[in-house]
Design a protein around this motif. Structure first.
Motif: not given
Length: 230
Positions: A9-10, A33-34, A55-57, A73-75
């Protein structure tokens, strides 16, 4: 797809001199991808992030992103780094982030003019930086880390009380001010008189009464005159 480094996920796409996010990145990695690292490119737009909904990061250091930066928007995004870009106006960015990344916990803006510290100007000191932190925390209440420091309970309380008043206002450009002054017609002269009294051909006098009567008791000249000389 040279230059892409994917590990589950990177995803990293670093130092590729790209001015926009390549379409193939979104097609291949957008749904999985996160963590996305796009550092050391020439990005001016983030249009291609629309497909990265998980995405988280997001790492965007050392690009050319300016005050017109817009994110989709990336919740789920909790980490965003924008170090060493070209962001100079803070309030519009923070308002935008508050709207599109509601879960943001870590934000770094070091190396931008909007982040006042010695990295961008020798004229800035710790007080300038602390005021900046209060303002950011006032706008983004979910932050736990700002730049390199953890947000303290005391900072959060101060931001709640005073953060709204820590906005940095840019001084008026001296050149713009002088050009505005030069644009005024030299024939226009300042006068404190009301507009109706400025016409010399239509003068209007004013007659009034004064209740005060001067007896001369406090005159400086009277100190040297005796009563028998009056």
């Amino acid at each position: 797809m040279a230059g892409v480094v994917g590990n589950g996920a990177q995803v990293s796409y670093i130092s590729q001199d790209c001015e926009e996010i390549p379409e193939f990145l979104g097609k291949k990695y957008g749904s999985i991808a996160k963590r996305l690292d796009l550092s050391f490119n020439l990005l001016r737009s983030l249009e291609g992030l629309k497909t990265f909904s998980c995405l988280e990061e997001l790492i965007l250091d050392n690009n050319l992103l300016g005050n017109d930066l817009r994110l989709p928007r990336l919740p789920h995004l909790h980490t965003l780094t924008l170090n060493k870009n070209q962001i100079s106006y803070l309030e519009s960015l923070l308002d935008h982030l508050a709207d599109v990344v509601p879960s943001l916990e870590y934000l770094s803006l070091l190396g931008n003019m909007a982040c006042p510290n010695e990295l961008v100007s020798k004229d800035k000191d710790e007080d300038d930086y602390q005021r900046y932190r209060y303002f950011v925390l006032h706008k983004l209440t979910t932050l736990k880390f700002l730049d390199t420091r953890r947000v303290t309970k005391w900072e959060r309380e101060e931001a709640l009380l005073r953060g709204a008043f820590m906005k940095v206002v840019k001084p008026i450009d001296a050149k713009a001010s002088s050009s505005d002054t030069a644009s005024v017609s030299p024939e226009t002269h300042y006068t404190p008189l009301p507009s109706g009294s400025r016409d010399l051909t239509n003068h209007r006098g004013v007659l009034g009464k004064c209740r005060y009567i001067y007896y001369g008791k406090h005159s400086e000249g009277n100190r040297f005159i005796r009563d028998d000389q009056l």
